[in-house]
Design a protein around this motif. Structure first.
Motif, mmCIF file in Angstrom:
data_model
loop_
_atom_site.group_PDB
_atom_site.id
_atom_site.type_symbol
_atom_site.label_atom_id
_atom_site.label_comp_id
_atom_site.label_asym_id
_atom_site.label_seq_id
_atom_site.Cartn_x
_atom_site.Cartn_y
_atom_site.Cartn_z
ATOM 1 N N PHE A 1 0.833 -1.194 0.000
ATOM 2 C CA PHE A 1 0.000 0.000 0.000
ATOM 3 C C PHE A 1 0.871 1.248 0.000
ATOM 4 N N ALA A 2 1.924 1.238 0.811
ATOM 5 C CA ALA A 2 2.821 2.393 0.882
ATOM 6 C C ALA A 2 3.576 2.607 -0.424
ATOM 7 N N ILE A 3 3.885 1.528 -1.118
ATOM 8 C CA ILE A 3 4.602 1.637 -2.392
ATOM 9 C C ILE A 3 3.677 2.105 -3.510
ATOM 10 N N ILE A 4 2.497 1.500 -3.585
ATOM 11 C CA ILE A 4 1.588 1.785 -4.698
ATOM 12 C C ILE A 4 0.835 3.091 -4.502
ATOM 13 N N TYR A 5 0.450 3.396 -3.268
ATOM 14 C CA TYR A 5 -0.373 4.577 -2.999
ATOM 15 C C TYR A 5 0.248 5.490 -1.938
ATOM 16 N N PRO A 6 1.461 5.977 -2.166
ATOM 17 C CA PRO A 6 2.064 6.830 -1.135
ATOM 18 C C PRO A 6 1.263 8.113 -0.900
ATOM 19 N N GLU A 7 0.594 8.600 -1.953
ATOM 20 C CA GLU A 7 -0.196 9.835 -1.806
ATOM 21 C C GLU A 7 -1.405 9.615 -0.899
ATOM 22 N N LYS A 8 -1.959 8.414 -0.888
ATOM 23 C CA LYS A 8 -3.084 8.115 -0.003
ATOM 24 C C LYS A 8 -2.627 8.145 1.460
ATOM 25 N N LEU A 9 -1.404 7.653 1.712
ATOM 26 C CA LEU A 9 -0.885 7.674 3.071
ATOM 27 C C LEU A 9 -0.604 9.108 3.518
ATOM 28 N N LYS A 10 -0.118 9.943 2.605
ATOM 29 C CA LYS A 10 0.102 11.351 2.945
ATOM 30 C C LYS A 10 -1.213 11.999 3.344
ATOM 31 N N PHE A 11 -2.275 11.680 2.591
ATOM 32 C CA PHE A 11 -3.595 12.230 2.885
ATOM 33 C C PHE A 11 -4.067 11.813 4.272
ATOM 34 N N SER A 12 -3.790 10.578 4.634
ATOM 35 C CA SER A 12 -4.244 10.084 5.934
ATOM 36 C C SER A 12 -3.535 10.786 7.092
ATOM 37 N N PHE A 13 -2.396 11.396 6.804
ATOM 38 C CA PHE A 13 -1.680 12.134 7.842
ATOM 39 C C PHE A 13 -1.859 13.644 7.703
ATOM 40 N N GLY A 14 -2.941 14.064 7.037
ATOM 41 C CA GLY A 14 -3.292 15.472 6.984
ATOM 42 C C GLY A 14 -2.723 16.229 5.809
ATOM 43 N N LYS A 15 -2.134 15.553 4.856
ATOM 44 C CA LYS A 15 -1.595 16.234 3.677
ATOM 45 C C LYS A 15 -2.713 16.425 2.662
ATOM 46 N N VAL A 16 -2.366 16.965 1.512
ATOM 47 C CA VAL A 16 -3.334 17.227 0.454
ATOM 48 C C VAL A 16 -3.848 15.915 -0.122
ATOM 49 N N ALA A 17 -5.147 15.856 -0.391
ATOM 50 C CA ALA A 17 -5.771 14.633 -0.909
ATOM 51 C C ALA A 17 -5.370 14.390 -2.347
ATOM 52 N N ASP A 18 -5.242 13.122 -2.702
ATOM 53 C CA ASP A 18 -5.000 12.731 -4.081
ATOM 54 C C ASP A 18 -6.346 12.528 -4.758
ATOM 55 N N THR A 19 -6.490 13.061 -5.925
ATOM 56 C CA THR A 19 -7.760 12.937 -6.641
ATOM 57 C C THR A 19 -7.588 12.118 -7.908
ATOM 58 N N SER A 20 -6.751 11.102 -7.837
ATOM 59 C CA SER A 20 -6.479 10.304 -9.029
ATOM 60 C C SER A 20 -7.637 9.400 -9.401
ATOM 61 N N GLY A 21 -8.611 9.244 -8.532
ATOM 62 C CA GLY A 21 -9.802 8.474 -8.866
ATOM 63 C C GLY A 21 -9.633 6.981 -8.743
ATOM 64 N N ASP A 22 -8.583 6.502 -8.111
ATOM 65 C CA ASP A 22 -8.392 5.056 -7.966
ATOM 66 C C ASP A 22 -8.726 4.586 -6.558
ATOM 67 N N GLY A 23 -9.689 5.214 -5.938
ATOM 68 C CA GLY A 23 -10.088 4.876 -4.582
ATOM 69 C C GLY A 23 -10.575 3.459 -4.429
ATOM 70 N N SER A 24 -11.281 2.934 -5.443
ATOM 71 C CA SER A 24 -11.776 1.569 -5.328
ATOM 72 C C SER A 24 -10.637 0.571 -5.332
ATOM 73 N N ARG A 25 -9.588 0.840 -6.111
ATOM 74 C CA ARG A 25 -8.416 -0.038 -6.103
ATOM 75 C C ARG A 25 -7.731 0.014 -4.750
ATOM 76 N N ALA A 26 -7.583 1.220 -4.221
ATOM 77 C CA ALA A 26 -6.946 1.357 -2.915
ATOM 78 C C ALA A 26 -7.779 0.652 -1.860
ATOM 79 N N SER A 27 -9.081 0.767 -1.964
ATOM 80 C CA SER A 27 -9.973 0.119 -1.006
ATOM 81 C C SER A 27 -9.845 -1.396 -1.081
ATOM 82 N N SER A 28 -9.804 -1.948 -2.285
ATOM 83 C CA SER A 28 -9.684 -3.401 -2.413
ATOM 84 C C SER A 28 -8.318 -3.879 -1.954
ATOM 85 N N LEU A 29 -7.309 -3.045 -2.116
ATOM 86 C CA LEU A 29 -5.978 -3.396 -1.636
ATOM 87 C C LEU A 29 -5.931 -3.354 -0.113
ATOM 88 N N PHE A 30 -6.694 -2.465 0.469
ATOM 89 C CA PHE A 30 -6.689 -2.286 1.914
ATOM 90 C C PHE A 30 -7.446 -3.407 2.632
#
Length: 169
Positions: free
Chosen positions: A54-83
């Motif tokens: 998850f950290a390798i494929i979606y580092p921007e999602k992890l940044k968002f979870s720690f209060g950084k700017v959200a990624d709007t790449s639209g691959d939320g369903s992939r990240a969700s299935s990976l999670f």
């Protein structure tokens, strides 16, 4: 899961559950515990491996979870299935940890001593259920590899298409 799949899986799960309870009544908890420990180790490994993926494929999602700017790449369903394997492994790991704390206390209760065979069967049923669940979770860990392979295949196709266009000119 489609209804047809549920209709196939439910009877198999029911038979496996009944069989694990029935045959598990003869398996002492001391013999079951190493299997619980192996399950705990597997769940912890899956948790760590998928967390790393998850950290390798979606580092921007992890940044968002720690209060950084959200990624709007639209691959939320992939990240969700990976999670999901992380979520499942967390529950399995928590369950095994709870068994490790509760079991030593339960063996001193009079009702448990009176029904040792039934308690062994229930314990083995829990073990088999969590193990089957962990097997499913291990299979779900193939998702990151598939995501990476899909991206590499797409890049290779795009590169070949560009090479073909360049050679035509």
């Amino acid at each position: 899961m489609k209804t047809r799949n549920v209709l196939l899986v439910f009877p198999l799960a029911l038979v496996a559950g009944i069989a694990s309870f029935y045959f598990g009544r003869a398996v002492p908890f001391a013999s079951q515990w190493p299997l619980f420990e192996a399950l705990r180790s597997t769940a912890a490994i899956i948790f760590a491996v998928i967390g790393a993926w998850f950290a390798i494929i979606y580092p921007e999602k992890l940044k968002f979870s720690f209060g950084k700017v959200a990624d709007t790449s639209g691959d939320g369903s992939r990240a969700s299935s990976l999670f999901m394997p992380i979520v499942h492994s967390t529950f399995i790991l928590s369950s095994v940890l709870a068994v490790g704390v509760i079991a030593p206390i339960l063996k001193y209760l009079p009702i448990v001593r009176e029904h040792v065979s039934t308690c062994r069967g229930l314990s083995y049923l829990v073990l088999v259920t969590l193990t089957a669940w962990q097997i499913g979770t291990v299979i779900m860990t193939l998702i990151p590899a598939d995501l990476v392979k899909t991206k590499v295949d797409e890049s290779n196709r795009a590169r070949r298409a560009l090479d073909n266009l360049e050679h035509r000119e």
